[in-house]
Design a protein around this motif. Sequence first.
Motif, short mmCIF file in Angstrom:
data_model
loop_
_atom_site.label_atom_id
_atom_site.label_comp_id
_atom_site.label_asym_id
_atom_site.label_seq_id
_atom_site.Cartn_x
_atom_site.Cartn_y
_atom_site.Cartn_z
N LEU A 102 0.83 -1.21 0.00
CA LEU A 102 0.00 0.00 0.00
C LEU A 102 0.86 1.26 0.00
O LEU A 102 0.55 2.23 -0.70
N VAL A 103 1.97 1.22 0.75
CA VAL A 103 2.89 2.37 0.74
C VAL A 103 3.44 2.56 -0.68
O VAL A 103 3.51 3.69 -1.20
N ASN A 104 3.81 1.46 -1.34
CA ASN A 104 4.31 1.56 -2.71
C ASN A 104 3.25 2.09 -3.66
O ASN A 104 3.52 2.95 -4.51
N GLU A 105 2.05 1.56 -3.52
CA GLU A 105 0.96 1.93 -4.42
C GLU A 105 0.60 3.41 -4.28
O GLU A 105 0.47 4.13 -5.26
N PHE A 106 0.43 3.87 -3.04
CA PHE A 106 0.07 5.28 -2.85
C PHE A 106 1.25 6.19 -3.16
O PHE A 106 1.05 7.33 -3.58
N GLY A 107 2.47 5.68 -3.00
CA GLY A 107 3.64 6.45 -3.42
C GLY A 107 3.60 6.74 -4.91
O GLY A 107 3.89 7.86 -5.35
N ARG A 108 3.23 5.73 -5.69
CA ARG A 108 3.11 5.91 -7.15
C ARG A 108 2.08 6.98 -7.48
O ARG A 108 2.15 7.63 -8.52
N LEU A 109 1.08 7.13 -6.61
CA LEU A 109 0.01 8.10 -6.86
C LEU A 109 0.31 9.46 -6.22
O LEU A 109 -0.56 10.32 -6.14
#
Length: 287
Positions: free
Chosen positions: A222-229
């Motif tokens: 989730l940290v990776n995913e929201f980082g991408r966003l």
Amino acid sequence: MEPVYMNPAFLEKVSQCPLCGEQRSTPAYAVSEQAGVRLCPCGVHYCDHRLTPEGLAAYWKDYQVNEHSADAEECALRQRMYQVDFEYIARFLKKRAQILDVGCADGLFLDVFAARGHLCHGVEFGHSAAQAAAQKHRVWEGHFPDMDIPPGYDLIIFRGVLQYLHKPRHFFQKAVSLLRPDGLVFITAQPNMDSFCHKLYQNRFRLGLTPCDCVGFSPKPLVNEFGRLGCRLAGEAFFYEETPYARPAEDIAAVHAALESKRAGGEIASLSPPFWGNMMTLVFQKQ
Ligand SMILES: [Zn+2]
């Protein structure tokens, strides 16, 4: 009655990670004769079968009546959890914040925010739940990523809903697009697949994966995913002792018994108890 998600007529095979689309994955454990859990390199666990659109419609049609509000005692405990969750996120909120609860069920969590003067909207897929919430709040009924909702939210909530999403990335993209700069995404009451109990109990983890609860997260993906966003992690908590579910002495004894049973080469018969790390709460802030 057999749950909808165990009826093979309502199931379809899942051949790639619901979050990142990766097809390589490793088998983790079985959950039924036809369904198993796999682990993607991105860190997401997912069930290799999920509900078809017809199965989803059948499951959510009466979810509100059959499960969500079925047990009065459970509802009272959930009300206390709403307070724990609210007190955590309240420190991030300005006065009269504009809030959207995605998967708002009957709107009871939103009620807590409305009572403190915040402006509350909801999104709900289940018809009877959407109707109940719409008595109190502005509610959009249907599939969140497809909705035409005016942007400008201070806070978007996903409370106990991510495990049901077939395409979580579409939900996350939509949520971030509706936030104002510095706005927050609040993920809470979410099973943590990186927890000690999930690793130990696997298919006996109480909040484990099924073809219905088909995707399991932990903080890292989730940290990776929201980082991408373009969002940074602004808060992280793992509620246990402050919850109405915690019975530390009994819970430790239960986990100890499960460990002993596994060490002796046996099966773990009981479901996992509430425990440290089982549930996660994450706050992301749009940059
Ligand atoms: Zn993945």
